[in-house]
Scaffold this motif. Structure first.
Motif: not given
Length: 248
Positions: A81-108
């Motif tokens: 559980p917690g994938a959605a929270i992890a995605t939010l954390t990526g944005g919170f810590l690293f901003a929309t970009f590059p946070g979205v890139l880190y999220n996509i790489i990790a999720a993939t």
């Protein structure tokens, strides 16, 4: 004679157990995670530890990125559980970009891991049974084979399809790894951008003592473009069907 007959059977059983071990581990980890971690991998935990996370990121940026990606991969790979929270954390810590890139790489990466575990354990055998079958089951398998790209993108674009379902189903119908990885990486981009941008604004949300609106993806200005992508992914299927009718 009896020993010679039984030896291959025991060997086959051992080989099958080894193949299924990864997906068994994933299943056990998912159950344990749901029981023991669901009260920790949530928005409240992120809110309570936000200052410590920011301090660590500012002092150890590269380590923070690598650690975040590693944790996100484990969450997805083990269906915790917690994938959605992890995605939010990526944005919170690293901003929309590059946070979205880190999220996509990790999720993939995490999705590919569970895909490979399921395929190794069940996929090839189930696909072979479906291929050898007749009637409706065979027609379903053939339909997926003919429109794999469209179907793979469709299950990523539709917000209502659970992420773990979209990871497991392709493994059970013998989708090639390369096709799965490409469709996952690009298919999760729209949703990842939405949730990462929400995460990037969590500072203001925390300041107001509120919780983020995770249902934003179902609001018209977000949902309608995503439904448009769904329609676009189905276009090759529709065109193929129309051509088939013309040929009749």
């Amino acid at each position: 004679m009896s020993d010679m007959t039984n030896t291959p059977n025991k060997s086959d059983e051992k080989s099958m157990l080894q193949k299924r071990l990864p997906i068994i581990v994933v299943g056990i980890a998912a159950i344990l995670g749901f029981v023991f971690l669901r009260d920790y991998l949530n928005f409240e935990t992120l809110s309570n530890n936000r200052e410590a996370l920011i301090e660590f990121r500012d002092a150890n940026y590269i380590l923070a990125v690598l650690g975040f990606i590693a944790i996100y991969i484990m969450i997805v790979a083990f269906s915790l559980p917690g994938a959605a929270i992890a995605t939010l954390t990526g944005g919170f810590l690293f901003a929309t970009f590059p946070g979205v890139l880190y999220n996509i790489i990790a999720a993939t990466t995490g999705a590919t891991a569970i895909f490979m575990a399921a395929r190794l354990g069940f996929g090839d055998r189930l696909a072979a049974r479906m291929e050898a079958g007749e009637g409706l089951v065979k027609k379903i398998k053939d339909g997926i084979d003919e429109n794999q790209w469209s179907m793979l993108f469709l299950i990523r674009f539709i917000p209502a399809v659970p992420f773990f379902v979209a990871n497991l189903v392709p493994a059970l119908v013998d989708v090639p790894v390369r096709r799965f990885v490409i469709s996952t990486f690009f298919g999760i981009i729209p949703g990842s951008i939405v949730y990462t941008s929400v995460g990037a604004g969590l500072g203001e949300v925390f300041a107001r003592g509120e919780t983020p609106n995770l249902g934003i993806i179902f609001e018209p200005h977000i949902l309608l473009p995503m439904l448009g992508l769904c329609a676009l992914s189905l276009l090759p299927v529709v065109l193929k069907a129309l051509r088939g009718k013309e040929g009749i």
